[in-house]
Design an enzyme around this catalytic site. Sequence first.
Site, PDB file in Angstrom:
ATOM      1  CG  ASP A  36      70.411 -34.802 175.933  1.00  0.00           C
ATOM      2  OD1 ASP A  36      70.833 -34.832 174.757  1.00  0.00           O
ATOM      3  OD2 ASP A  36      69.746 -33.864 176.394  1.00  0.00           O
ATOM      4  CE1 TYR A  79      74.463 -27.643 177.607  1.00  0.00           C
ATOM      5  CE2 TYR A  79      76.700 -27.585 178.459  1.00  0.00           C
ATOM      6  CZ  TYR A  79      75.476 -26.969 178.240  1.00  0.00           C
ATOM      7  OH  TYR A  79      75.286 -25.674 178.680  1.00  0.00           O
ATOM      8  CG  HIS A 109      73.302 -25.426 173.570  1.00  0.00           C
ATOM      9  ND1 HIS A 109      72.154 -24.677 173.697  1.00  0.00           N
ATOM     10  CD2 HIS A 109      73.258 -26.351 174.567  1.00  0.00           C
ATOM     11  CE1 HIS A 109      71.433 -25.131 174.723  1.00  0.00           C
ATOM     12  NE2 HIS A 109      72.087 -26.144 175.268  1.00  0.00           N
ATOM     13  CD  GLU A 155      67.729 -28.800 175.403  1.00  0.00           C
ATOM     14  OE1 GLU A 155      68.043 -30.005 175.447  1.00  0.00           O
ATOM     15  OE2 GLU A 155      68.154 -27.951 176.224  1.00  0.00           O
ATOM     16  CG  ASP A 175      66.071 -33.175 175.663  1.00  0.00           C
ATOM     17  OD1 ASP A 175      65.168 -33.799 176.250  1.00  0.00           O
ATOM     18  OD2 ASP A 175      67.129 -32.831 176.209  1.00  0.00           O
ATOM     19  CD  GLN A 192      67.508 -27.268 181.945  1.00  0.00           C
ATOM     20  OE1 GLN A 192      66.683 -26.866 181.133  1.00  0.00           O
ATOM     21  NE2 GLN A 192      68.751 -27.576 181.609  1.00  0.00           N
ATOM     22  CE  LYS A 212      67.285 -30.406 179.702  1.00  0.00           C
ATOM     23  NZ  LYS A 212      67.487 -29.904 178.339  1.00  0.00           N
TER      24      LYS A 212
END
Length: 423
Positions: A134, A136, A141, A207, A241, A248, A261
């Site tokens: 994953d 980013y 964001h 997400e 997601d 988290q 996650k």
Amino acid sequence: MSNLGNPGMRSWIDAAPQSDFPIQNIPFGICSTPGMPPHPCTRIGDQVISLHALAEGGLLNGIGMDAAVFAAPVLNPLMQYGKAGVRRLRERLMDLLRHDNGELRDRADLVRKAVLPIASATMHLPVEVGDYTDFYSSREHATNVGIMFRGPENALMPNWLHLPVGYHGRSSSIVVSGTPIRRPMGQMRPKPDEPPVFGPSKQLDIEVETGFITFAGKPLGERITAGEAEDRIFGMVLFNDWSARDIQSWEYVPLGPFLGKNFGSSMSPWIVTLDALEPFRTAGPVQEPTPLPYLQTHGAHSFDIRLEAALKTNTGVETVICRTNFKHLYWSMAQQLAHHTVNGCNVRAGDLMASGTISGPDPGSYGSLLELTWRGTKPLALQDGSTRNFLEDGDTVVIRGHAENGGLRIGFGEVSGQVLPAA
Ligand code: CA
């Protein structure tokens, strides 16, 4: 390539003008139908077309693929033929389904076996996901999250504009659209100066992401260049997601995302090829500072794909909570794959690389509740009169995506999931 993206082409199978699945799409998925176990298929309009039935009918001979790949319960064997093989298969399917080709259309017995309403099919996870990464890669964001957690001065970490930040996720908990998601239990620390507590997450979030599925890469120790990367990509999916923000934010130091996650991530059932998306290719954001040479690309490497997320409460009333676009992503898929392999890390057919939350510039385009409610300080008003900071039990989230221009629409359908109470 002559067939690819010709907007005038039509099929003898009807597709409504607003369908995500005209003959120009030809996505790949895995379906089961009454009496038929999971096997590869494609789709036009609201009909699924069984590749297994077409192969049995002798219509997929001559494209150099072993018939066994059309009976497999996942697309991984088919993907071993790589970009050139999948391109030959798509061209053959477009040919068979074109309005003026009678090879399949005029064989009523075979059409009855091969072409079935989507309502009679069950869609499955299209690939056996080997490894899941994953990224980013949305600057908006990363900036929003940075402002919320560190303040506006240090919103982006020093590495962010120099490399596509990512982490290795867990493939075992990736589920196909429609699979319910159970609210995770976990450890969290709601009050900074008190001991941690255990219980159901109170900050369950979404997400809005896309993902890409790789073809076989190169052996361990070799890298895929940014220029080669798109030839190693089979296609794209929609991806949610799911994230437990309270778990988290307590656990992530210093090694990153873990139990907040890996309790579930949802994937749409249709893999839309980069060939199908070619008419929607566009430049991504300007990159300043210029990335290091191994991350530099020439030409346009993003795609204009409109994304939206809707929240449906258990009253059945749906509210669109986010409208964003894939083209806002700062780092392209080519750069992500080049970076992922630059140290010699190998990728395999069926690996999944997710984009990271895709937020746009406006508050209505933020791709997570964390941002949409600004960490719970601005509750979202929903159409049924209720409000949300984070997800409640019974909520269903649906992410949809499509690209559109000049009368051509290519889409993904949707990825959805309902939140079940913690157990
Ligand atoms: Ca993510």
